[in-house]
Design a protein around this motif. Sequence first.
Motif, PDB file in Angstrom:
ATOM      1  N   PHE A  28      59.031  58.825   6.414  1.00 57.80           N
ATOM      2  CA  PHE A  28      59.892  59.812   5.780  1.00 57.80           C
ATOM      3  C   PHE A  28      59.436  60.163   4.372  1.00 57.80           C
ATOM      4  O   PHE A  28      60.010  61.021   3.730  1.00 57.80           O
ATOM      5  CB  PHE A  28      61.335  59.313   5.732  1.00 57.80           C
ATOM      6  N   TYR A  71      56.950  65.344  13.915  1.00 63.71           N
ATOM      7  CA  TYR A  71      57.754  66.065  12.931  1.00 63.71           C
ATOM      8  C   TYR A  71      58.186  67.419  13.468  1.00 63.71           C
ATOM      9  O   TYR A  71      57.640  67.920  14.431  1.00 63.71           O
ATOM     10  CB  TYR A  71      56.948  66.255  11.634  1.00 63.71           C
ATOM     11  N   GLN A  74      62.508  72.780  10.082  1.00 64.18           N
ATOM     12  CA  GLN A  74      63.816  73.427  10.134  1.00 64.18           C
ATOM     13  C   GLN A  74      64.076  74.066   8.775  1.00 64.18           C
ATOM     14  O   GLN A  74      64.033  73.378   7.752  1.00 64.18           O
ATOM     15  CB  GLN A  74      64.928  72.418  10.415  1.00 64.18           C
ATOM     16  N   GLN A  77      61.814  73.215   5.935  1.00 63.37           N
ATOM     17  CA  GLN A  77      61.734  71.814   5.520  1.00 63.37           C
ATOM     18  C   GLN A  77      61.239  70.965   6.689  1.00 63.37           C
ATOM     19  O   GLN A  77      61.516  71.257   7.838  1.00 63.37           O
ATOM     20  CB  GLN A  77      63.114  71.302   5.077  1.00 63.37           C
ATOM     21  N   TYR A  79      61.156  67.577   8.928  1.00 63.76           N
ATOM     22  CA  TYR A  79      61.997  66.460   9.365  1.00 63.76           C
ATOM     23  C   TYR A  79      61.220  65.649  10.387  1.00 63.76           C
ATOM     24  O   TYR A  79      60.409  66.188  11.138  1.00 63.76           O
ATOM     25  CB  TYR A  79      63.278  66.966  10.039  1.00 63.76           C
ATOM     26  N   CYS A  80      61.482  64.333  10.420  1.00 61.75           N
ATOM     27  CA  CYS A  80      60.939  63.509  11.498  1.00 61.75           C
ATOM     28  C   CYS A  80      61.696  63.855  12.767  1.00 61.75           C
ATOM     29  O   CYS A  80      62.886  64.168  12.722  1.00 61.75           O
ATOM     30  CB  CYS A  80      61.131  62.021  11.189  1.00 61.75           C
ATOM     31  N   PRO A  94      67.221  63.876  13.500  1.00 64.07           N
ATOM     32  CA  PRO A  94      66.037  64.096  12.655  1.00 64.07           C
ATOM     33  C   PRO A  94      66.340  63.725  11.210  1.00 64.07           C
ATOM     34  O   PRO A  94      67.455  63.924  10.729  1.00 64.07           O
ATOM     35  CB  PRO A  94      65.782  65.595  12.788  1.00 64.07           C
ATOM     36  N   LYS A  95      65.336  63.183  10.514  1.00 65.47           N
ATOM     37  CA  LYS A  95      65.522  62.754   9.121  1.00 65.47           C
ATOM     38  C   LYS A  95      64.597  63.560   8.209  1.00 65.47           C
ATOM     39  O   LYS A  95      63.444  63.809   8.543  1.00 65.47           O
ATOM     40  CB  LYS A  95      65.227  61.270   8.974  1.00 65.47           C
ATOM     41  N   TYR A  96      65.138  63.949   7.059  1.00 63.63           N
ATOM     42  CA  TYR A  96      64.396  64.741   6.078  1.00 63.63           C
ATOM     43  C   TYR A  96      63.186  63.975   5.560  1.00 63.63           C
ATOM     44  O   TYR A  96      63.270  62.776   5.286  1.00 63.63           O
ATOM     45  CB  TYR A  96      65.324  65.115   4.918  1.00 63.63           C
ATOM     46  N   VAL A  97      62.072  64.665   5.414  1.00 65.73           N
ATOM     47  CA  VAL A  97      60.850  64.075   4.880  1.00 65.73           C
ATOM     48  C   VAL A  97      60.673  64.558   3.454  1.00 65.73           C
ATOM     49  O   VAL A  97      60.747  65.749   3.178  1.00 65.73           O
ATOM     50  CB  VAL A  97      59.628  64.486   5.737  1.00 65.73           C
ATOM     51  N   THR A  98      60.443  63.643   2.541  1.00 70.41           N
ATOM     52  CA  THR A  98      60.246  63.993   1.137  1.00 70.41           C
ATOM     53  C   THR A  98      58.871  63.535   0.670  1.00 70.41           C
ATOM     54  O   THR A  98      58.156  62.860   1.401  1.00 70.41           O
ATOM     55  CB  THR A  98      61.357  63.356   0.267  1.00 70.41           C
TER      56      THR A  98
END
Length: 128
Positions: A28, A71, A74, A77, A79-80, A94-98
């Motif tokens: 992530f 990935y 969306q 941005q 997301y995983c 899904p989790k946000y990737v930073t």
Amino acid sequence: EDPLREDNWTQQDEKDFDRYVKDNKCRFILTASTRSLYKYHLENPTAKVRGTTAKERQNDWNAKSAAIAGYLLQDGQIYCQAEWNETTGKMEPPKYVTTYADTFAIIAAAHENLLHFSRSTPSFTPLS
């Protein structure tokens, strides 16, 4: 700069956090260049592999494969992908990737918004 944040988080805190994040193999948190590369491949999944040498093309192919397999994009941005959690037996959203550069600011702001105690918050007085 927010003087409250300077009081809460020293430069050493930031350095320690950077070291922790870089040593962590979390999907992530990506470098800015990797995130940019993945975003390109997610926006252009049918684009030809880039590079002038065989090694550059192989690296680009590996990045393209990793981006498309793990990935999704969306609203611009990254997301995983949603994945199955063996422990809970449920599908994780899904989790946000930073990027590495943004992680400290995101976590520091979250803690400050939650009013976690620090050097700048007044002492805690329990309710009676």
